[in-house]
Design an enzyme around this catalytic site. Structure first.
Site, PDB file in Angstrom:
ATOM      1  N   HIS A 166      -3.209   7.439   2.956  1.00  0.00           N
ATOM      2  CA  HIS A 166      -3.615   6.122   2.447  1.00  0.00           C
ATOM      3  C   HIS A 166      -4.975   5.796   3.051  1.00  0.00           C
ATOM      4  O   HIS A 166      -5.228   6.051   4.224  1.00  0.00           O
ATOM      5  CB  HIS A 166      -2.574   5.076   2.856  1.00  0.00           C
ATOM      6  CG  HIS A 166      -2.997   3.681   2.545  1.00  0.00           C
ATOM      7  ND1 HIS A 166      -3.525   3.328   1.315  1.00  0.00           N
ATOM      8  CD2 HIS A 166      -2.997   2.547   3.287  1.00  0.00           C
ATOM      9  CE1 HIS A 166      -3.823   2.045   1.330  1.00  0.00           C
ATOM     10  NE2 HIS A 166      -3.513   1.546   2.514  1.00  0.00           N
TER      11      HIS A 166
ATOM     12  N   ASN B  44     -10.047   0.207   0.503  1.00  0.00           N
ATOM     13  CA  ASN B  44      -8.589   0.330   0.421  1.00  0.00           C
ATOM     14  C   ASN B  44      -8.135  -0.191  -0.944  1.00  0.00           C
ATOM     15  O   ASN B  44      -8.206  -1.387  -1.208  1.00  0.00           O
ATOM     16  CB  ASN B  44      -7.976  -0.487   1.569  1.00  0.00           C
ATOM     17  CG  ASN B  44      -6.461  -0.462   1.572  1.00  0.00           C
ATOM     18  OD1 ASN B  44      -5.839  -0.017   0.624  1.00  0.00           O
ATOM     19  ND2 ASN B  44      -5.867  -0.963   2.641  1.00  0.00           N
TER      20      ASN B  44
ATOM     21  N   CYS C  24       0.809  -1.223   0.000  1.00  0.00           N
ATOM     22  CA  CYS C  24       0.000   0.000   0.000  1.00  0.00           C
ATOM     23  C   CYS C  24       0.845   1.277   0.000  1.00  0.00           C
ATOM     24  O   CYS C  24       0.317   2.362  -0.242  1.00  0.00           O
ATOM     25  CB  CYS C  24      -0.941   0.017   1.199  1.00  0.00           C
ATOM     26  SG  CYS C  24      -2.113  -1.342   1.164  1.00  0.00           S
TER      27      CYS C  24
HETATM   28  N1  COA Z   1     -18.030  -8.184  10.822  1.00  0.00           N
HETATM   29  C1  COA Z   1     -18.384  -8.491  12.077  1.00  0.00           C
HETATM   30  N2  COA Z   1     -17.478  -8.856  12.988  1.00  0.00           N
HETATM   31  C2  COA Z   1     -16.203  -8.935  12.622  1.00  0.00           C
HETATM   32  C3  COA Z   1     -15.772  -8.622  11.323  1.00  0.00           C
HETATM   33  C4  COA Z   1     -16.742  -8.252  10.398  1.00  0.00           C
HETATM   34  N3  COA Z   1     -16.446  -7.921   9.138  1.00  0.00           N
HETATM   35  N4  COA Z   1     -14.426  -8.758  11.255  1.00  0.00           N
HETATM   36  C5  COA Z   1     -14.018  -9.158  12.465  1.00  0.00           C
HETATM   37  N5  COA Z   1     -15.088  -9.273  13.296  1.00  0.00           N
HETATM   38  C6  COA Z   1     -15.122  -9.660  14.710  1.00  0.00           C
HETATM   39  C7  COA Z   1     -13.944 -10.504  15.111  1.00  0.00           C
HETATM   40  O1  COA Z   1     -14.160 -11.863  14.784  1.00  0.00           O
HETATM   41  C8  COA Z   1     -13.906 -10.266  16.596  1.00  0.00           C
HETATM   42  O2  COA Z   1     -14.867 -11.067  17.211  1.00  0.00           O
HETATM   43  P1  COA Z   1     -14.602 -11.739  18.660  1.00  0.00           P
HETATM   44  O3  COA Z   1     -14.418 -10.569  19.612  1.00  0.00           O
HETATM   45  O4  COA Z   1     -15.847 -12.531  18.885  1.00  0.00           O
HETATM   46  O5  COA Z   1     -13.372 -12.552  18.492  1.00  0.00           O
HETATM   47  C9  COA Z   1     -14.346  -8.815  16.731  1.00  0.00           C
HETATM   48  O6  COA Z   1     -15.023  -8.496  15.504  1.00  0.00           O
HETATM   49  C10 COA Z   1     -13.214  -7.847  16.951  1.00  0.00           C
HETATM   50  O7  COA Z   1     -12.186  -8.134  16.008  1.00  0.00           O
HETATM   51  P2  COA Z   1     -10.956  -7.181  15.759  1.00  0.00           P
HETATM   52  O8  COA Z   1     -10.093  -7.773  14.682  1.00  0.00           O
HETATM   53  O9  COA Z   1     -10.326  -6.879  17.085  1.00  0.00           O
HETATM   54  O10 COA Z   1     -11.730  -5.882  15.225  1.00  0.00           O
HETATM   55  P3  COA Z   1     -11.177  -4.453  14.932  1.00  0.00           P
HETATM   56  O11 COA Z   1     -11.930  -3.439  15.660  1.00  0.00           O
HETATM   57  O12 COA Z   1      -9.688  -4.414  15.035  1.00  0.00           O
HETATM   58  O13 COA Z   1     -11.578  -4.260  13.381  1.00  0.00           O
HETATM   59  C11 COA Z   1     -10.476  -4.320  11.252  1.00  0.00           C
HETATM   60  C12 COA Z   1     -11.074  -5.137  12.402  1.00  0.00           C
HETATM   61  C13 COA Z   1      -9.912  -5.276  10.229  1.00  0.00           C
HETATM   62  C14 COA Z   1     -11.586  -3.492  10.639  1.00  0.00           C
HETATM   63  C15 COA Z   1      -9.392  -3.381  11.829  1.00  0.00           C
HETATM   64  O14 COA Z   1      -8.540  -4.110  12.692  1.00  0.00           O
HETATM   65  C16 COA Z   1      -8.562  -2.721  10.798  1.00  0.00           C
HETATM   66  O15 COA Z   1      -9.047  -1.983   9.953  1.00  0.00           O
HETATM   67  N6  COA Z   1      -7.227  -2.929  10.853  1.00  0.00           N
HETATM   68  C17 COA Z   1      -6.300  -2.299   9.954  1.00  0.00           C
HETATM   69  C18 COA Z   1      -6.287  -3.099   8.705  1.00  0.00           C
HETATM   70  C19 COA Z   1      -5.601  -2.365   7.612  1.00  0.00           C
HETATM   71  O16 COA Z   1      -5.660  -1.178   7.538  1.00  0.00           O
HETATM   72  N7  COA Z   1      -4.961  -3.134   6.722  1.00  0.00           N
HETATM   73  C20 COA Z   1      -4.332  -2.623   5.588  1.00  0.00           C
HETATM   74  C21 COA Z   1      -3.086  -1.907   5.940  1.00  0.00           C
HETATM   75  S1  COA Z   1      -2.446  -1.195   4.534  1.00  0.00           S
END
Ligand code: COA
Length: 323
Positions: free
Chosen positions: A250, A280, A114
């Protein structure tokens, strides 16, 4: 006299198909409200079956070339940033060169996930400042939808397809003020996509060929790292936060973007956000956002703009420009 890299034209392309959060909720256990609250994304674009990284790059590139009022043959350097090339070789940059009918450029791809557009801008800036190139084309182009596992709710909600482009020329006026690029390969396991055909054959990875991510951990490193690169960029230019007119980040997650804006004490009105309807788009995201804000008249000539990105590797970088 110092030669600066000046942005002469911008371009962008988004495929026609829109895939909404509601549509994703029909196939995986998620909801529009969960996705929007945690990421800021409502929908993303999906490339049509006939489209490729090179075909999308051509559309964005032609727009940038036209905006710069330049002939494709004047371009002496083409850099394409992509994590989703159609070919192992030739490079997408060479495919793009052929599509543009250019015969005079050196052309190569870079892979910085990215952060690809910022890496490409940094490379172009060195070529232009040294006098090795006079007109350079940068394109970030991605078909993320083909490396996303559409059964994995942790990743399939985030990514989208598109291409963005910049046409850059040598100028006596600033220009790119500074670029800063970094990497730390220790974070391989947090975000990766292994090539299904080339990975070692004893690999047991079921996720092979798809984006694999530990989202929560990526999130934390991204916020901290982008905070540090903001400081580094301001310090290198002896510039105060208030002197920056626009942040073009980004587009990964609205909460990451808001953390960077807060660090800069910037109102969200000064931040270009496109992720709501694009998701993204990896190496295309900063270029698409920049193109949108130039074309709708928000970013004006003479204004100071901070571009930043973070991606797999990890890689990260920034560019401070006077548009
Ligand atoms: N819908 C519903 N629930 C979801 C889900 C979805 N799409 N994705 C994950 N969950 C659940 C998980 O299973 C977890 O459940 P649990 O508590 O029962 O285990 C809960 O939501 C929390 O998961 P977590 O991964 O801690 O959520 P989060 O708040 O961190 O959000 C992202 C997840 C992916 C949206 C977030 O971490 C994110 O955007 N990270 C950065 C990713 C990124 O930018 N990547 C590219 C970099 S260039």
């Amino acid at each position: 006299m110092t030669s600066y890299s000046k942005i002469l034209g911008t371009g962008g392309y988004l495929p026609e198909e829109i895939r909404t959060n509601e549509q994703i909720s029909e196939t995986v256990d998620t909801s529009d409200s969960w996705i929007f609250e945690r990421t800021g994304i409502k929908s993303r674009r999906i490339a049509a079956p006939h489209e490729t990284a090179a075909s999308m790059a051509e559309i964005a590139a032609r727009q940038a070339i036209e905006a710069a009022n330049c002939d494709p043959d004047e371009i002496d350097l083409i850099i394409v940033a992509t994590g989703t090339p159609e070919y192992v070789y030739p490079s997408t940059a060479c495919l793009l060169q052929q599509r543009l009918g250019n015969k005079n450029a050196a052309a190569f791809d870079i892979q910085a996930a990215c952060s690809g557009s910022i890496y490409a801008l940094s490379i172009v800036d060195q070529f232009i400042k040294s006098g090795s190139a006079k007109k350079a084309l940068i394109v970030g182009t991605e078909i993320c939808s083909r490396i996303v596992d559409w059964t994995d709710r942790g990743t399939c909600i985030l990514f989208g397809d598109g291409a963005g482009a910049l046409l850059i020329g040598a100028s006596n006026e600033a220009g790119v003020l500074s670029t800063h690029i970094h990497a730390d390969g220790e974070f391989e396991e947090l975000l990766y996509c292994r090539n299904s055909q080339i990975a070692s054959i004893d690999s047991q990875d079921e996720e092979i060929g798809f984006i694999n991510m530990r989202g929560n951990e990526v999130f934390k490193v991204a916020v901290n790292t982008l905070g540090r690169i903001v400081d580094e960029t301001l310090e290198a230019n002896k510039m105060a936060k208030e002197e920056i007119d626009w942040l073009v980040p980004h587009q990964a997650n609205i909460r990451i973007i808001m953390a960077t804006a807060k660090k800069l004490k910037m109102s969200m009105d000064q931040v270009v956000v496109t992720l709501e309807n694009q998701g993204n788009t990896s190496s295309a995201s900063v270029l698409l956002a920049f193109n949108e804000a130039v074309r709708d008249g928000r970013i004006k000539r003479g204004q100071v703009v901070l571009l930043e990105a973070f991606g797999a590797g990890f890689t990260w970088g920034s560019a401070l420009i006077k548009y």
